[in-house]
Design a protein around this motif. Sequence first.
Motif, mmCIF file in Angstrom:
data_model
loop_
_atom_site.group_PDB
_atom_site.id
_atom_site.type_symbol
_atom_site.label_atom_id
_atom_site.label_comp_id
_atom_site.label_asym_id
_atom_site.label_seq_id
_atom_site.Cartn_x
_atom_site.Cartn_y
_atom_site.Cartn_z
ATOM 1 N N TYR A 1 16.687 61.654 8.176
ATOM 2 C CA TYR A 1 17.522 62.114 9.283
ATOM 3 C C TYR A 1 19.074 61.565 9.330
ATOM 4 O O TYR A 1 19.959 62.329 9.731
ATOM 5 N N THR A 2 19.328 60.330 8.537
ATOM 6 C CA THR A 2 20.731 59.923 8.338
ATOM 7 C C THR A 2 21.579 61.061 7.640
ATOM 8 O O THR A 2 22.669 61.155 7.924
ATOM 9 N N ALA A 3 20.642 61.640 6.638
ATOM 10 C CA ALA A 3 21.441 62.667 5.558
ATOM 11 C C ALA A 3 21.606 63.880 6.703
ATOM 12 O O ALA A 3 22.738 64.627 6.358
ATOM 13 N N LEU A 4 20.689 64.288 7.226
ATOM 14 C CA LEU A 4 20.778 65.275 8.027
ATOM 15 C C LEU A 4 22.087 65.201 9.198
ATOM 16 O O LEU A 4 22.769 66.232 9.466
ATOM 17 N N ALA B 1 17.991 70.513 12.538
ATOM 18 C CA ALA B 1 19.048 69.588 12.808
ATOM 19 C C ALA B 1 20.654 70.272 12.990
ATOM 20 O O ALA B 1 21.197 69.494 13.675
ATOM 21 N N LEU B 2 20.864 71.216 12.254
ATOM 22 C CA LEU B 2 22.273 71.669 12.251
ATOM 23 C C LEU B 2 22.202 73.162 13.088
ATOM 24 O O LEU B 2 21.211 73.746 13.014
ATOM 25 N N HIS B 3 23.414 73.436 13.512
ATOM 26 C CA HIS B 3 23.780 74.425 14.323
ATOM 27 C C HIS B 3 23.789 75.917 13.254
ATOM 28 O O HIS B 3 24.456 75.629 12.405
ATOM 29 N N SER B 4 23.076 76.944 13.789
ATOM 30 C CA SER B 4 22.775 78.108 12.820
ATOM 31 C C SER B 4 24.402 78.660 12.417
ATOM 32 O O SER B 4 24.543 79.089 11.386
ATOM 33 N N PHE C 1 19.470 57.724 3.337
ATOM 34 C CA PHE C 1 20.658 57.005 4.116
ATOM 35 C C PHE C 1 21.438 56.249 3.114
ATOM 36 O O PHE C 1 22.833 56.075 3.337
ATOM 37 N N PRO C 2 21.005 55.230 2.079
ATOM 38 C CA PRO C 2 22.000 54.727 1.372
ATOM 39 C C PRO C 2 23.081 55.425 0.633
ATOM 40 O O PRO C 2 24.068 54.923 0.216
ATOM 41 N N GLY C 3 22.640 56.720 0.251
ATOM 42 C CA GLY C 3 23.696 57.553 -0.468
ATOM 43 C C GLY C 3 24.482 58.494 0.190
ATOM 44 O O GLY C 3 25.218 59.295 -0.227
ATOM 45 N N VAL C 4 24.268 58.352 1.610
ATOM 46 C CA VAL C 4 24.875 59.521 2.443
ATOM 47 C C VAL C 4 26.490 59.486 2.504
ATOM 48 O O VAL C 4 27.078 60.555 2.261
ATOM 49 N N ALA D 1 16.550 54.648 -6.011
ATOM 50 C CA ALA D 1 16.222 56.138 -5.391
ATOM 51 C C ALA D 1 17.307 56.700 -4.686
ATOM 52 O O ALA D 1 17.448 57.819 -4.380
ATOM 53 N N GLY D 2 18.113 55.895 -3.820
ATOM 54 C CA GLY D 2 18.609 56.557 -2.540
ATOM 55 C C GLY D 2 20.172 56.205 -2.622
ATOM 56 O O GLY D 2 20.782 56.837 -2.094
#
Length: 658
Positions: free
Chosen positions: A596-599, A633-636, A564-567, A533-534
């Motif tokens: 969260y890891t992908a973010l 999580a990201l800056h606008s 996270f495994p596919g980041v 899946a990841g």
Amino acid sequence: MPNTTGSTKSIDYRDEKPQERCGEPLMKGRHSKDVDNIAPDGTSFADPSIEHFFLPKSGNRSKVDNGSTKKKRWAKIKGACTMQLLRRRLPIVQWLPSYNWSYAVFDLIAGITVGLTIIPQSIAYAGVAGLPLEYGLYSSFMGMFAYTVFGSVKESSIGPTAVMALMTFSYANEGGAAYAALLSFLAGIIELCAGLLNLGFLVEFISAPVISGFCSAAALTVASTQVKGLFGLKFSGSSFVEIWTGFFTNLSKINPWDAGLGCSSIVVLLLLRKLNSLKNLGSLKKVVCLRNRFVDGALWFISTSRNAIAVIGGCVAAYLLETNGLTPFTLTGNIKAGLPSFEMPPFSINKTDGEDGNSTIFLTFPEICSELGAAIGLIPLIAILEQVAIAKAFACGKQTDSTQEMIALGFGNILGSFFGAMPITSSFGRSSVQSASGVKTPLSNIYGGILVLLALGFMMPSLAYIPKAILASVIITSVIFMVELEELKPMWKSRRLELVPFGVTFFCCLFVNMEYGILIGAAVHLFLLAYMAGSRPHPELIRIPGNKKTAEKVIVKADTNLYFPGVEKFRQVLNEATDGETCVMVDLSHVTEIDYTALKMLKSVASDYHKRGLMVLHFTNASPKVTKSISSALHSADIDFLIPNMDEEDCGQIADNV
């Protein structure tokens, strides 16, 4: 009250729609409380400044509050404890008022038939568990009685099973019957709590290939444990490898009488199993007498009672030989007669020291639980799996109340532990017999349980003549069909990767340990699921050439959720997507979750774009949930969200502005 119609139609009490959950009236009560605390002008009644307007002049605020609170609590309790909920939790209330004599006849036949099946099986399973043989019968009746009151599937028959006996063996070998009874009590507590707390979803983490591998390994292990009794051998060892090593080492010591009786009994039992279907053979289809209703019924009764017939025949043969001074067979010996005493399971015991065998050590409850280890959780887990699976198998597509099945199983184990029972669950073989007997209600379990009690009270002296080879043949013919070889072909054709958890579970259970085998198999399958899946995303990179009006655009289309495994793989594609001037769009139409890891990866890429003076990172086709996650999580300043199906001119305009 009896049904005056005399209809023999089975009572179907599984069609009722699920009733209101107990928590819902409480939620409604909380909502009404909030509304009642607001005055017509919008002022809150809780405001201290207006408190005196709503209290009697000589009144006491606490008295008013206490009276109101009591009324609301009573209303909540009354709303939660409805008759519908009572009928769901006590299914006997549904079918007992319409019970009639026609049902009683069918239930009596089914109960006696199952009783004749469970008596020899339970005696044999006690031997598998390493307990005195009478403990098999101790484990047989209380589960039946409890299921009559709490059970929701009339075909289900609760009692000792091969898997439960096998999982109990190593612990009964350490602490005897005391450990078995305590395991039953603890398993019942966990099963009851799981039912009351709606924790049945936990069994969903055990996949079908893992269950098939576990059942197949358990069947082979149980059958292997009967090799000693089948061939009249005596040697140490209880595991699969130890048994077969000891068997080939002691081939010269085989008792030919036991071997002959055991092997011939296996052949006879397998033939009797198919006796009822012989009339459908090509050469016998034209035989008129086989189509007679009474002949057909007799063949069915002989087929379903084959285990009892084999045991009774073996007892008679051994008794006649002994009266003539011959004892060629190895017999079970004396079985303790009488009903078991009612007592609490032992929460502390004096255990014989295994080193010298002369001294005893005192074990407290925590120390006993430490020795039982993973079995405290795994035995109820496997029991629930079997119970719910069998209930669904006989529900014929109708709704099955898994919660109620767990509650019934929990009560059966708890009450059984007071009589020295080992852990029990539903048996597919006996449930099939009960279904084929035309059972109408769960009351058939009462008749089967009474038959077990009669056997304990009056039949034990006769059962001392049972040849061990007969018991071994009964167990082997009962469990050998649990080896699910037929599952391999569809797994191979549909998804070959499923063979990995099946094989890991099968071999670990067979050569390592039953408890840890199923845990290892479940962990391997969950790992494969997470990996598939990841860790294997295949993002599509689409380049759209620019023209006079718009700049070149690159679309990175995610094909799955970002975990996270596919980041790192997704990061590589994003880095390849831009040369500093192109408009990079990330299509999230197939993404519903971002961890969260992908973010953090997206934040790092967007920040890197910003530092290098490149384009901002554009996201399109993002769901509201994904949009919220990214925005939090990201800056606008580093990102931008485009509306779905944005045309090229708009993207080009954004690129020009940037």
